[in-house]
Design an enzyme around this catalytic site. Sequence first.
Site, PDB file in Angstrom:
ATOM      1  N   HIS A 183     -15.672   2.589 -10.685  1.00  0.00           N
ATOM      2  CA  HIS A 183     -15.534   3.948 -10.146  1.00  0.00           C
ATOM      3  C   HIS A 183     -16.024   5.018 -11.128  1.00  0.00           C
ATOM      4  CE1 HIS A 183     -13.497   2.697  -6.588  1.00  0.00           C
ATOM      5  NE2 HIS A 183     -12.426   2.261  -7.203  1.00  0.00           N
ATOM      6  N   ASP A 228     -15.076  -5.952  -5.088  1.00  0.00           N
ATOM      7  CA  ASP A 228     -13.814  -5.225  -5.146  1.00  0.00           C
ATOM      8  C   ASP A 228     -13.561  -4.579  -3.784  1.00  0.00           C
ATOM      9  OD1 ASP A 228     -11.945  -3.795  -7.541  1.00  0.00           O
ATOM     10  OD2 ASP A 228     -12.181  -2.585  -5.730  1.00  0.00           O
ATOM     11  N   HIS A 285     -12.548  -1.726  -3.076  1.00  0.00           N
ATOM     12  CA  HIS A 285     -12.960  -0.322  -3.068  1.00  0.00           C
ATOM     13  C   HIS A 285     -14.456  -0.215  -3.364  1.00  0.00           C
ATOM     14  CE1 HIS A 285      -8.639  -0.299  -4.301  1.00  0.00           C
ATOM     15  NE2 HIS A 285      -8.594   0.632  -3.369  1.00  0.00           N
ATOM     16  N   ASP A 321      -8.786  -7.205  -5.480  1.00  0.00           N
ATOM     17  CA  ASP A 321      -7.813  -6.473  -4.675  1.00  0.00           C
ATOM     18  C   ASP A 321      -8.079  -6.612  -3.184  1.00  0.00           C
ATOM     19  OD1 ASP A 321     -10.117  -5.061  -5.162  1.00  0.00           O
ATOM     20  OD2 ASP A 321      -9.130  -3.265  -5.914  1.00  0.00           O
TER      21      ASP A 321
END
Length: 657
Positions: A148, A188, A190, A281
């Site tokens: 991120h 991931d 996200h 995740d």
Amino acid sequence: MEVCAESQRSSGSQRRVGILYDDRMCKHHTPDGDYHPENPNRIRAIWKKLQSARIPQRCVVLDAKEVEDRYVLSVHSKKHVDLIRNISSKQFDSRRNRIASKFNSIYLNEGSSEAAFLSAGSVIEVAERVAKGELSSAFAIVRPPGHHAEHNEAMGFCLFNNVAIAANFLLNERPELGIKKILIVDWDVHHGNGTQKMFWKDSRVLFFSVHRHEFGSFYPANDDGFYTMIGEGLGAGYNINVPWENGQCGDADYLAVWDHILLPVAKEFNPDLVIISAGFDAAVGDPLGGCCVTPYGYSVMLKKLMKFAQGKIVLALEGGYNLDSIANSVLACVEVLLGTPISGSSEAYPFESSWRVIQAVRQELSVFWPTLADELPAKLISQTAPLAPNILILGSDSEVEDDNGAVSENLEEVLQSVIQPLSNLKVDEDSQDKVATASDTWRLELSKVDIWYATFGSNMWKPRFLCYIEGGQVEGMKKPCSGSTNKTLPKEIVWKTYPYRLFFGRESSSSWGPGGVAFLNPESKIEDKAHFCMYRITLEQFNDVLLQENDSSYDMTSPLFDLAALMSVTSKEPNSVEILGRGWYRNLVYLGKEQDIPILTMTCSHSDVKCFKSGELPLCPPCEAYASTLIKGLVGGGKLSEEEAMAYIQEASSKSL
């Protein structure tokens, strides 16, 4: 320190797998000791699992190395690098928390600097060794994560973009190693927004991200992860996003993406090295992800990618917040790197929405990758699994540790009981009614309590508001709403005016596209006047509306706004309280009572208002479709004529805060 397994030497194995772990990266933790999902036990649990399986004895074990500033500066600004370098020094003791609060989902402590530089340096270390041929493949067990982190900003638990730094290092600092093309796969849950931006115009990097997106409402809550974001200039077509429309995606959905998007494109791209932003995740039981990928699923995804670049593959840990899930998934992946045969099978089908997304991605990218141009067979995409109405997401990491931080053996058994059926069975449509959720109790309680939801934006038009109750979308909306669990229509509708300032802000929204959306200044002023359409609904339904307006990733096994919170906010009027950590409408405002029933609305936070006033957040008039919806509501409710409604919207759009 480098340890090479004696058994590996004696066997003459050609497969040299590196694993990197260093306890110094555990020095990064919350400054006050409060629980946080991104905590040191994540990598400790992984290392403990690998040790119990005697994995280190079969691998080359490496220590972490701090990255040099010059390599970080290849992707981050000097201001950002200097901040992370110095943030742990004593001179920042009094300011550290205040600085962290300015970032999105970041904490900082006296160990953050060392951990960040070790994390980035470690991914460089393993990537360089694999590129040189010293290792066949490697796994860097690092934290804090990185995908991120953007050029000048830490966000989403990430301080430096570890994978981007390593890829840039190989391409620009070590050309003699012959790594001219790199495939970065981000699995991931996200979207890897930071990595995407760093290679947006670079055809040497094929960036692929599959993630929970939900039309821009899932973190990082923007449109960067939409499938139309394909790169620019020389990089056009080299940025591939697969944005899931819902949670619950599992092995079948991910493997369908591999087979029908990633693998065909990767074969054409023919990378010299593969780097995986390996977040776990999306695994079964993760408290933030809500998806259902099993260790078997991760092992198959990895095995399929090892066909490229002569098996030169590097995994760098990103997210993953259930200790059992992350440990089991990493173990499964390392076993694949070591050549252990994969055991298991999966007969489940992808969701219908997954096939829809896959087809949209293929169509968008087909001009760049002809291998995606053919339509998928109707027989293939007709095989779908039904989407369950609710999935019980297991709790946070704090629930899976004993007092010593040890991983709970009981939860591992629970996870396996979930994983096994998912790996071997199709979803039975008739079994959906048997799914138990922890939300039953609070929903039953709050369904008996009525409130007035006072709307001042597009929800003033009843067909638009009913999207939040019944589901669906109206003309002009870019995405459908999921609707409320309780689809009972409002009992009454009342129109009122209150002394609040209506304004329009933000540059675009995932629901309406370019243009501002309606907000209220949460501070009431007698000279202001705003029109409200008030719907009498249950407090249960209001929670579902809050969820759809703000944060669809929230686990609704508990309400966002319960009876205790209602009693607290109605203690005085007007009154407001922020009930969510993120979201555009996270500030709940109590306006008083009508028929002795509380009147509630939602708007932006006080801090957002300050940002709108300073220009940090833009004021922006609404787009035509959004403004038209507001006017329909005002006119349909008999409050204003069309001319008066247009003037009302125009005035709110043009006045400064």
